[in-house]
Design a protein around this motif. Structure first.
Motif, PDB file in Angstrom:
ATOM      1  N   ARG A  92       0.909  -1.448  -0.069  1.00  0.00           N
ATOM      2  CA  ARG A  92       0.127   0.041   0.043  1.00  0.00           C
ATOM      3  C   ARG A  92       0.787   1.370  -0.138  1.00  0.00           C
ATOM      4  O   ARG A  92       0.557   2.173  -0.865  1.00  0.00           O
ATOM      5  CB  ARG A  92      -0.972   0.242   1.306  1.00  0.00           C
ATOM      6  N   GLU A  96      -6.137  -6.379  -4.264  1.00  0.00           N
ATOM      7  CA  GLU A  96      -6.991  -5.922  -3.156  1.00  0.00           C
ATOM      8  C   GLU A  96      -6.669  -6.957  -2.193  1.00  0.00           C
ATOM      9  O   GLU A  96      -6.464  -6.844  -0.904  1.00  0.00           O
ATOM     10  CB  GLU A  96      -8.398  -6.126  -3.518  1.00  0.00           C
ATOM     11  N   SER A  97      -6.393  -8.491  -2.539  1.00  0.00           N
ATOM     12  CA  SER A  97      -6.227  -9.367  -1.587  1.00  0.00           C
ATOM     13  C   SER A  97      -4.826  -9.264  -0.827  1.00  0.00           C
ATOM     14  O   SER A  97      -4.433  -9.550   0.042  1.00  0.00           O
ATOM     15  CB  SER A  97      -6.559 -10.792  -2.039  1.00  0.00           C
ATOM     16  N   GLU A 149      -3.324  -6.250  -0.831  1.00  0.00           N
ATOM     17  CA  GLU A 149      -3.232  -5.232   0.251  1.00  0.00           C
ATOM     18  C   GLU A 149      -3.918  -5.437   1.499  1.00  0.00           C
ATOM     19  O   GLU A 149      -3.777  -5.028   2.649  1.00  0.00           O
ATOM     20  CB  GLU A 149      -3.880  -4.008  -0.242  1.00  0.00           C
ATOM     21  N   GLN A 150      -4.950  -6.375   1.582  1.00  0.00           N
ATOM     22  CA  GLN A 150      -5.685  -6.594   2.861  1.00  0.00           C
ATOM     23  C   GLN A 150      -4.954  -7.803   3.406  1.00  0.00           C
ATOM     24  O   GLN A 150      -5.303  -8.108   4.538  1.00  0.00           O
ATOM     25  CB  GLN A 150      -7.304  -7.314   2.353  1.00  0.00           C
ATOM     26  N   THR A 165      -4.837 -11.086   2.625  1.00  0.00           N
ATOM     27  CA  THR A 165      -5.425 -12.391   2.567  1.00  0.00           C
ATOM     28  C   THR A 165      -4.688 -13.290   1.840  1.00  0.00           C
ATOM     29  O   THR A 165      -4.952 -14.515   1.643  1.00  0.00           O
ATOM     30  CB  THR A 165      -6.784 -12.139   2.083  1.00  0.00           C
TER      31      THR A 165
END
Length: 70
Positions: A19, A44-45, A47-48, A50
């Motif tokens: 990020r 997205e995964s 940065e999350q 997961t």
């Protein structure tokens, strides 16, 4: 000229590092994922936190943005 910031090449980056570099490069997630030929959902995964980002993709992203972690 590339900017160097704290971190290590050859390891899975933390979600915070991913990020941070993206924000420093001034990129949206949709723009960042295109640089490494990934889907938006994969980005997205990463940065999350997961799913880990492969070190090779991380290195490619750093090279393309000019923002390298040591």
């Amino acid at each position: 000229m590339s900017r160097r910031i704290k971190g290590k090449l050859g390891k899975n980056p933390s979600p915070e590092d991913i990020r941070s570099v993206r924000n420093q490069a001034g990129l949206k997630q949709s723009e960042a994922c295109q640089l490494v030929y990934a889907t938006l959902s994969a980005w997205e995964s990463w940065e999350q936190g997961t799913r880990p980002m492969h070190p090779g993709l991380w290195e490619l992203f750093q090279i393309k943005t000019g923002i390298l972690h040591d």
